[in-house]
Write an enzyme that holds these catalytic residues in place. Sequence first.
Site, PDB file in Angstrom:
ATOM      1  N   SER A 186      83.689  36.139  90.091  1.00  0.00           N
ATOM      2  CA  SER A 186      82.275  36.117  89.738  1.00  0.00           C
ATOM      3  C   SER A 186      81.750  34.697  89.532  1.00  0.00           C
ATOM      4  O   SER A 186      81.765  33.882  90.441  1.00  0.00           O
ATOM      5  CB  SER A 186      82.062  36.993  88.501  1.00  0.00           C
ATOM      6  OG  SER A 186      80.704  37.156  88.204  1.00  0.00           O
ATOM      7  N   ASP A 234      75.127  34.511  91.431  1.00  0.00           N
ATOM      8  CA  ASP A 234      76.424  33.956  91.048  1.00  0.00           C
ATOM      9  C   ASP A 234      77.384  34.132  92.215  1.00  0.00           C
ATOM     10  O   ASP A 234      77.000  34.578  93.294  1.00  0.00           O
ATOM     11  CB  ASP A 234      76.942  34.607  89.760  1.00  0.00           C
ATOM     12  CG  ASP A 234      77.253  36.085  89.926  1.00  0.00           C
ATOM     13  OD1 ASP A 234      76.691  36.711  90.849  1.00  0.00           O
ATOM     14  OD2 ASP A 234      78.049  36.624  89.131  1.00  0.00           O
ATOM     15  N   ASP A 236      79.756  36.154  93.169  1.00  0.00           N
ATOM     16  CA  ASP A 236      79.949  37.430  93.869  1.00  0.00           C
ATOM     17  C   ASP A 236      78.649  38.217  93.989  1.00  0.00           C
ATOM     18  O   ASP A 236      78.659  39.357  94.446  1.00  0.00           O
ATOM     19  CB  ASP A 236      81.040  38.265  93.204  1.00  0.00           C
ATOM     20  CG  ASP A 236      80.639  38.803  91.836  1.00  0.00           C
ATOM     21  OD1 ASP A 236      79.784  38.181  91.181  1.00  0.00           O
ATOM     22  OD2 ASP A 236      81.193  39.833  91.414  1.00  0.00           O
ATOM     23  N   ASP A 290      76.615  39.744  92.022  1.00  0.00           N
ATOM     24  CA  ASP A 290      76.281  40.962  91.279  1.00  0.00           C
ATOM     25  C   ASP A 290      75.317  40.660  90.138  1.00  0.00           C
ATOM     26  O   ASP A 290      74.936  41.555  89.386  1.00  0.00           O
ATOM     27  CB  ASP A 290      77.531  41.676  90.754  1.00  0.00           C
ATOM     28  CG  ASP A 290      78.315  40.872  89.724  1.00  0.00           C
ATOM     29  OD1 ASP A 290      78.002  39.673  89.521  1.00  0.00           O
ATOM     30  OD2 ASP A 290      79.251  41.429  89.122  1.00  0.00           O
TER      31      ASP A 290
END
Length: 449
Positions: free
Chosen positions: A101, A241, A243, A245
């Site tokens: 992340s 960010d 990833d 999400d």
Amino acid sequence: MGRMFGTDGVRGIANEELTPQLAMQLGQAGAYVLTRQKNHKPTIMVGCDTRISGDMLANALMAGACSVGANCVYVGVVPTPAVAYLTKKYMVDAGVVISASHNPVEFNGIKFFDGDGFKLPDALEDEIEAQIKSNMKDIKFPIGPGVGRIKTRTEAREEYINHSVRAVNVNLGGMKIVVDCAEGASYYTSIEALTKSGADIVAIHNHPDGTNINANCGSTHMEELQARVVAENAAVGLAFDGDADRLLAVDENGKMVDGDQIMAIIGSYMKNQGKLNGDTIVATVMSNLGFSLMCQKNGITLERTAVGDRYVLERMKEIGGSLGGEQSGHIIFLDENTTGDGLLSALHLLQVMVETGKKLSELAEVMDVLPQALVNAKVANHKKDKYMEFPEIKEAIEALEAKFAGEGRVLIRPSGTEPLVRVMIEGKDQKQIQDEAEKLAALIQDIMF
């Protein structure tokens, strides 16, 4: 040794804590636990972010899954929410994302989704961990045709893009948007989706090289985006960010708009449109007090959970909620996807701007953000859950709680993904709460590091 799984999967420094061997074991145990009730050869979908260690860990995990008889579909570099969506769409048995992340490049992580695209409950994660600790005592390893295969389908990311654009049908023609991709998984999907919707895109940090993910960019480093929005005379800035999400935004004046504010803008709009299920938003204990006041003013019920978008999601499922999320920018639109989704969050936010004709700075006025200080204390990872066992720390926390009672709040919590204890204080005076948060964090770090 503490629990292997944190609030967002298994994380650690790649090749040191999160080794290829552990990734292979997680592939074996995860494939077994998630597919043992199936009467067919199971299939697991795997995707990753742009970290250099992603190839190493993804291949080790898929090797482990194949060794217990599962097939794997590798979709390459895609956002975490893309794996959640594609797992359900293609009706495979489970999904896995290799990502850490918002963390620096040396970290990586492994998180699982069930066949419906939902993150696993603690009980299933504990079963996976138990299999690894027992040296896979319950697992039979097939030979010959029983071994699994790996198929690569990197074109599947187009399905996620198309789904996002269909889910939020908005014409962004004439809108200039600066997009910070964090050198991460959104570098392709977010630009394509927003361009398909008609936006004039200025893309920054969209050239990942495996080592630059989240490096002074993205939702954890907003300064460059803030300056660029003003310099480009853009309507809005969007920051993902690593990833993708989570999403944070920047208004036309270069002021940051956080996850609470984004939920306030979208949630109040959805309520007015009759699309906010139960007139309820689910958020965590970290959400600003100003968010709670906004909900009260607008006739919205606020449900609070522990920190972590998985806990937000669990409560949303329980009550049939359509919107929930975190101040950090994890926002879930449960009617459209099963996890935090930065792209859907961006499209929904832009849709409110277009359909109301208001600037983002005007929309953000729906909520007054009360002063909040958040300071991290670095601690030994195995101690982070035990901070209240140290008398000096316990007394300092209780003294602060008494000091701010009625005029703010004190929230102390261990990070679910990093060796940190987070100290958050809300109150009326920014300097006072910042000073108090820094003093308490320094005390915790001195005693526990």
